[in-house]
Design an enzyme around this catalytic site. Structure first.
Site, PDB file in Angstrom:
ATOM      1  N   ASP A   1       5.867  -7.217   2.508  1.00  0.00           N
ATOM      2  CA  ASP A   1       4.939  -7.604   1.442  1.00  0.00           C
ATOM      3  C   ASP A   1       5.705  -7.901   0.154  1.00  0.00           C
ATOM      4  O   ASP A   1       6.478  -7.055  -0.322  1.00  0.00           O
ATOM      5  CB  ASP A   1       4.007  -6.407   1.170  1.00  0.00           C
ATOM      6  CG  ASP A   1       2.554  -6.795   1.059  1.00  0.00           C
ATOM      7  OD1 ASP A   1       2.255  -8.001   1.009  1.00  0.00           O
ATOM      8  OD2 ASP A   1       1.715  -5.870   1.031  1.00  0.00           O
TER       9      ASP A   1
ATOM     10  N   SER B   1       0.844  -1.202   0.000  1.00  0.00           N
ATOM     11  CA  SER B   1       0.000   0.000   0.000  1.00  0.00           C
ATOM     12  C   SER B   1       0.872   1.242   0.000  1.00  0.00           C
ATOM     13  O   SER B   1       0.388   2.342  -0.262  1.00  0.00           O
ATOM     14  CB  SER B   1      -0.934  -0.001   1.215  1.00  0.00           C
ATOM     15  OG  SER B   1      -0.199  -0.237   2.405  1.00  0.00           O
TER      16      SER B   1
ATOM     17  N   LYS C   1       4.620 -11.652   3.132  1.00  0.00           N
ATOM     18  CA  LYS C   1       3.194 -11.814   2.808  1.00  0.00           C
ATOM     19  C   LYS C   1       3.043 -11.878   1.294  1.00  0.00           C
ATOM     20  O   LYS C   1       3.736 -11.155   0.579  1.00  0.00           O
ATOM     21  CB  LYS C   1       2.383 -10.638   3.369  1.00  0.00           C
ATOM     22  CG  LYS C   1       0.892 -10.704   3.027  1.00  0.00           C
ATOM     23  CD  LYS C   1       0.066  -9.723   3.823  1.00  0.00           C
ATOM     24  CE  LYS C   1      -0.022  -8.346   3.223  1.00  0.00           C
ATOM     25  NZ  LYS C   1      -0.572  -8.284   1.860  1.00  0.00           N
TER      26      LYS C   1
ATOM     27  N   GLU D   1      -9.230  -9.724   3.592  1.00  0.00           N
ATOM     28  CA  GLU D   1      -9.588  -8.332   3.274  1.00  0.00           C
ATOM     29  C   GLU D   1     -10.943  -8.273   2.581  1.00  0.00           C
ATOM     30  O   GLU D   1     -11.164  -8.963   1.570  1.00  0.00           O
ATOM     31  CB  GLU D   1      -8.497  -7.722   2.374  1.00  0.00           C
ATOM     32  CG  GLU D   1      -8.775  -6.265   2.026  1.00  0.00           C
ATOM     33  CD  GLU D   1      -7.572  -5.525   1.460  1.00  0.00           C
ATOM     34  OE1 GLU D   1      -6.468  -6.113   1.370  1.00  0.00           O
ATOM     35  OE2 GLU D   1      -7.727  -4.339   1.116  1.00  0.00           O
TER      36      GLU D   1
ATOM     37  N   GLU E   1      -0.112 -12.466  -1.876  1.00  0.00           N
ATOM     38  CA  GLU E   1      -1.550 -12.474  -2.148  1.00  0.00           C
ATOM     39  C   GLU E   1      -1.933 -13.640  -3.046  1.00  0.00           C
ATOM     40  O   GLU E   1      -1.158 -14.030  -3.916  1.00  0.00           O
ATOM     41  CB  GLU E   1      -1.942 -11.175  -2.882  1.00  0.00           C
ATOM     42  CG  GLU E   1      -1.770  -9.923  -2.048  1.00  0.00           C
ATOM     43  CD  GLU E   1      -2.239  -8.671  -2.790  1.00  0.00           C
ATOM     44  OE1 GLU E   1      -2.815  -8.781  -3.893  1.00  0.00           O
ATOM     45  OE2 GLU E   1      -2.008  -7.574  -2.251  1.00  0.00           O
TER      46      GLU E   1
HETATM   47  O1  KIV Z   1      -0.401  -3.497   1.499  1.00  0.00           O
HETATM   48  C1  KIV Z   1      -1.079  -3.433   2.537  1.00  0.00           C
HETATM   49  O2  KIV Z   1      -1.043  -2.458   3.278  1.00  0.00           O
HETATM   50  C2  KIV Z   1      -1.917  -4.567   2.854  1.00  0.00           C
HETATM   51  C3  KIV Z   1      -2.944  -4.374   3.927  1.00  0.00           C
HETATM   52  C4  KIV Z   1      -4.111  -3.652   3.375  1.00  0.00           C
HETATM   53  C5  KIV Z   1      -3.331  -5.651   4.550  1.00  0.00           C
HETATM   54  O3  KIV Z   1      -1.814  -5.591   2.247  1.00  0.00           O
END
Ligand code: KIV
Length: 297
Positions: free
Chosen positions: A111, A69, A140, A209, A142
């Site tokens: 991420d 994000s 993380k 989410e 997706e």
């Molecule tokens: O990138 C991010 O901030 C996220 C959150 C919305 C969980 O994946």
């Protein structure tokens, strides 16, 4: 000749000296498992730089997500699709530096950005190594069942993994927008199947989410080895996450329904970022945030 200076003391930084002794125990995977088993809500916020990460850590936030994000909130992009691995590495390192300079208790999740794990599990491993070497404790990624093989490959190699189901912003163009996922019997059954596949592959955490509250509460009960972390998924998950800028009221567009501005309602004289983060931690822990009727579907 210039005189030697104490480079650890600058007039710019607000971070404590790196020698500040820690008074809290660092958050570990066993500790997170213990919290899940005892029904103690897990708190997570995004952070993208050293200072915000250190303040979140001091406020008692257990998990810090360097989310992609940052494409929107730091880089001004219109989606997360343009975020690169090098950008994620840089911000992960900034956050890790900030945590090291503070209490260093938070669990740090990096991420994996769009395109950095899609080719093969070997590519995912190379990308994950970049984030782990920058200071992440967990990565993380997706996606549904197609990522299970990759999750297993990373976990077997000692890299803790957080999955992410429901609205997956990296595939926003395929999903047709930022909308609730898992609505209806068939979609709910598919989401559940993917969640179990990811738990079986070894994912220790799972962001849900924009998933209907009833479905995420059911999943949370079923996934005894994988802590669900909700965002727009109701109050029944094992923990909650929000984007930092949203919960500080810095979303200049339309505030998503699932967000609470934790700066609001605070006495203006005492409002502070740390205060807002502490209020978030309290509200998640005591169950007063989120409110299903208000923040969920
Ligand atoms: O990138 C991010 O901030 C996220 C959150 C919305 C969980 O994946």
């Amino acid at each position: 000749m210039t005189s030697p200076s104490n480079t650890s003391v600058t007039p710019y930084g607000t971070l404590p000296p790196s020698s500040t002794p820690s008074t809290r125990k660092p958050i570990s995977l066993p500790r997170l498992r213990e919290m899940q088993a005892h029904g103690e809500k897990i708190t997570m916020l995004t952070a993208y730089d050293a200072t915000f990460a250190a303040v979140a850590d001091a406020a008692g936030v257990e998990c810090i997500l360097v989310g992609d994000s940052l494409g929107m909130v730091c880089q001004g992009l219109t989606s997360t699709v343009g975020v690169t691995l090098e950008t994620m590495r840089h911000h992960t390192e900034c956050v890790a530096n900030g945590l090291r300079r503070s209490q260093a208790t938070a669990w740090l999740i990096g991420d994996l950005p769009f395109g950095s794990y899609h080719e093969s599990k070997e590519q995912a491993l190379r990308s994950a190594v970049v984030l782990m070497q920058a200071g992440a404790h967990m990565v993380k990624l997706e996606g549904g069942g197609w990522t299970a093989e990759t999750v297993r490959f990373l976990v077997e190699r000692g890299i803790p993994v957080c999955a992410h189901l429901g609205l997956t912003p990296q595939t926003v163009h395929a999903l047709g927008g930022y909308r609730v996922q898992g609505k209806g019997e068939e979609a709910a059954a598919t989401l559940k199947r993917h969640a179990h596949e990811l738990q079986d592959a070894g994912a220790a955490m799972m962001v849900l989410e924009m998933v209907p509250a009833a479905l995420s509460a059911e999943l949370t009960k079923e996934l005894t080895h994988c802590a669900t972390i909700g965002i727009g998924a109701g109050s029944g998950t094992a923990g909650q996450v929000l984007v930092l800028h949203d919960m500080l009221g810095m979303n200049l567009g339309k505030m998503p329904k699932f967000v609470r501005n934790f700066m609001e309602g605070a006495d203006n004289k005492t409002a502070s970022v740390r205060g807002a983060m502490e209020a978030y931690v309290r509200a998640v822990k005591d169950g007063s945030f989120p409110v299903n009727a208000q923040h969920a579907w």
